[in-house]
Design an enzyme around this catalytic site. Structure first.
Site, PDB file in Angstrom:
ATOM      1  N   THR A  14      -0.201   1.469   7.066  1.00 40.06           N
ATOM      2  CA  THR A  14       0.029   0.336   6.183  1.00 40.06           C
ATOM      3  C   THR A  14       0.234  -0.893   7.044  1.00 40.06           C
ATOM      4  O   THR A  14       0.832  -0.820   8.116  1.00 40.06           O
ATOM      5  CB  THR A  14       1.260   0.560   5.283  1.00 40.06           C
ATOM      6  N   GLY A  15      -0.274  -2.021   6.598  1.00 40.06           N
ATOM      7  CA  GLY A  15      -0.130  -3.228   7.389  1.00 40.06           C
ATOM      8  C   GLY A  15      -1.292  -4.170   7.170  1.00 40.06           C
ATOM      9  O   GLY A  15      -1.912  -4.197   6.103  1.00 40.06           O
ATOM     10  N   GLU A  16      -1.610  -4.938   8.179  1.00 43.55           N
ATOM     11  CA  GLU A  16      -2.710  -5.895   8.098  1.00 43.55           C
ATOM     12  C   GLU A  16      -4.018  -5.150   8.305  1.00 43.55           C
ATOM     13  O   GLU A  16      -4.370  -4.740   9.411  1.00 43.55           O
ATOM     14  CB  GLU A  16      -2.559  -6.988   9.157  1.00 43.55           C
ATOM     15  N   GLY A  17      -4.754  -4.954   7.210  1.00 37.65           N
ATOM     16  CA  GLY A  17      -5.925  -4.103   7.224  1.00 37.65           C
ATOM     17  C   GLY A  17      -6.960  -4.464   8.267  1.00 37.65           C
ATOM     18  O   GLY A  17      -7.522  -3.591   8.935  1.00 37.65           O
ATOM     19  N   GLY A  19     -10.577  -2.935   2.837  1.00 41.66           N
ATOM     20  CA  GLY A  19      -9.567  -2.885   3.881  1.00 41.66           C
ATOM     21  C   GLY A  19      -9.611  -1.589   4.668  1.00 41.66           C
ATOM     22  O   GLY A  19     -10.605  -0.857   4.663  1.00 41.66           O
ATOM     23  N   ASP A  20      -8.488  -1.285   5.324  1.00 40.62           N
ATOM     24  CA  ASP A  20      -8.443  -0.108   6.189  1.00 40.62           C
ATOM     25  C   ASP A  20      -8.164   1.186   5.432  1.00 40.62           C
ATOM     26  O   ASP A  20      -8.528   2.269   5.895  1.00 40.62           O
ATOM     27  CB  ASP A  20      -7.348  -0.292   7.245  1.00 40.62           C
ATOM     28  N   THR A  39       0.829  -1.206   0.000  1.00 41.03           N
ATOM     29  CA  THR A  39       0.000   0.000   0.000  1.00 41.03           C
ATOM     30  C   THR A  39       0.866   1.260   0.000  1.00 41.03           C
ATOM     31  O   THR A  39       1.981   1.244   0.501  1.00 41.03           O
ATOM     32  CB  THR A  39      -0.896  -0.023   1.251  1.00 41.03           C
TER      33      THR A  39
END
EC number: 3.4.19.5
Length: 316
Positions: free
Chosen positions: A246-249, A226-227, A196
């Site tokens: 950014t990361g695990e949504g 997602g987030d 992302t």
């Protein structure tokens, strides 16, 4: 007059074995986008214009996971999402499920400024894009051969490839030929997943803005959101700061991460760096500070401020 500051990211959770030429390719893109933003800020372009300008550039280059080069869904299609937020007025626009819009971040801004709503998705977002005359591309423009091959690997492993990848030790690898007992979300760590993108800015007037754009997860279920387009989770801006995550949504959504950073600054008086030391994100403050934090192996990022500081990096 406040100091300006800018930060950009290309995602957290970097494979430590990522080939050097791929690292250099990503860093050169981040440097180019950072310089684009610096030049705009020195020309007194407002923060909102700068974050849109920078994220558009990131969406146009296939290195990261947004616009051209977006991750593919389980059906091999792109479903892109983006958001943008104007801190002083707490206005925002967001889109999800767009398949033909060249620059989803600009469509998100149009939602904010030209519609009575804040968030449009899927067919409604695409109809709005047609009404606004934004640039559309055929699906082939967004799909790279590398992502087609990665989707094939993900399907063979029956895995979704997350942006946020921390090695899971003590588990068998999914590939019979792999000798390394570490996997990342079901795929060997030799597989690189695009990430992302995001940008946060405070301009000389002390105005903060944030924008985030993504193609989501490789092999994601069609219709997944997602987030990144969710205000307060993946993106947030207010009078005191701007944040892009950014990361695990799914985890970021549960933690409303971006808003939490702003909240501890607003309500507890924490400094910017102290506030961002939670996960993968970039942030600026209205005082011209810039900071980032991540708890993965690395994060593609670049940042600069009006006092002459500039950095582009991957690792801690």
């Amino acid at each position: 007059m406040a100091k300006w500051a800018i930060a950009v990211h290309g995602g957290a959770g970097v494979d430590p074995n990522l080939p050097l030429h791929r690292q250099d390719e990503a860093k050169k893109l981040l440097e180019r986008c950072l310089n684009l933003g610096i030049q705009a800020l020195r020309s007194n372009l407002p923060a909102l214009d700068v974050v849109e300008l920078v994220v558009r550039e990131l969406e146009t280059d296939p290195v990261f996971n947004s616009g051209r080069g977006s991750a593919l869904s389980e059906k091999g299609t792109v479903e892109m999402e983006a958001s943008i937020m104007d801190g002083p007025n707490r206005r925002y626009g967001a889109v999800s499920g767009v398949t033909k819009v060249k620059n989803p971040v600009s469509l998100a801004r149009l939602v904010m400024e030209k519609s009575p709503h804040s968030y449009l998705g899927f067919s409604g977002a695409e109809e709005f894009a047609l009404q606004q005359g934004v640039e559309l591309m055929e699906s082939e423009y967004f799909i790279t051969q590398e992502n087609v091959e990665m989707l094939k690997l993900a399907k063979e492993a029956n895995a979704i490839v997350f942006d946020y990848r921390i090695p899971l030790k003590g588990l068998e690898t999914c590939a019979a030929e792999a000798n390394n007992p570490i996997i990342m979300n079901g795929l060997p760590i030799s597989v690189y997943a695009p990430e992302t993108v995001g940008c946060v800015v405070v301009d000389r007037g002390g105005r903060c803005a944030a924008a985030t754009s993504t193609g989501g997860l490789m092999n994601k279920t069609t219709g997944r959101i997602g987030d990144s387009p969710i205000i307060g989770s993946g993106t947030y801006a207010c009078k005191v700061c701007a944040v892009s995550c950014t990361g695990e949504g799914e985890a970021i959504l549960r933690g409303t991460l971006a808003r939490d950073v702003a909240a501890v600054m607003e309500y507890k008086g924490l400094g910017l760096q102290e506030a961002v030391d939670f996960a993968g994100l970039i942030a600026v403050s209205d005082k011209g500070e810039v900071a980032y934090g991540f708890n993965a192996n690395g994060m593609f990022r670049g940042c600069a401020s009006g006092d002459g500081f500039m950095e582009v990096g991957v690792w801690d």
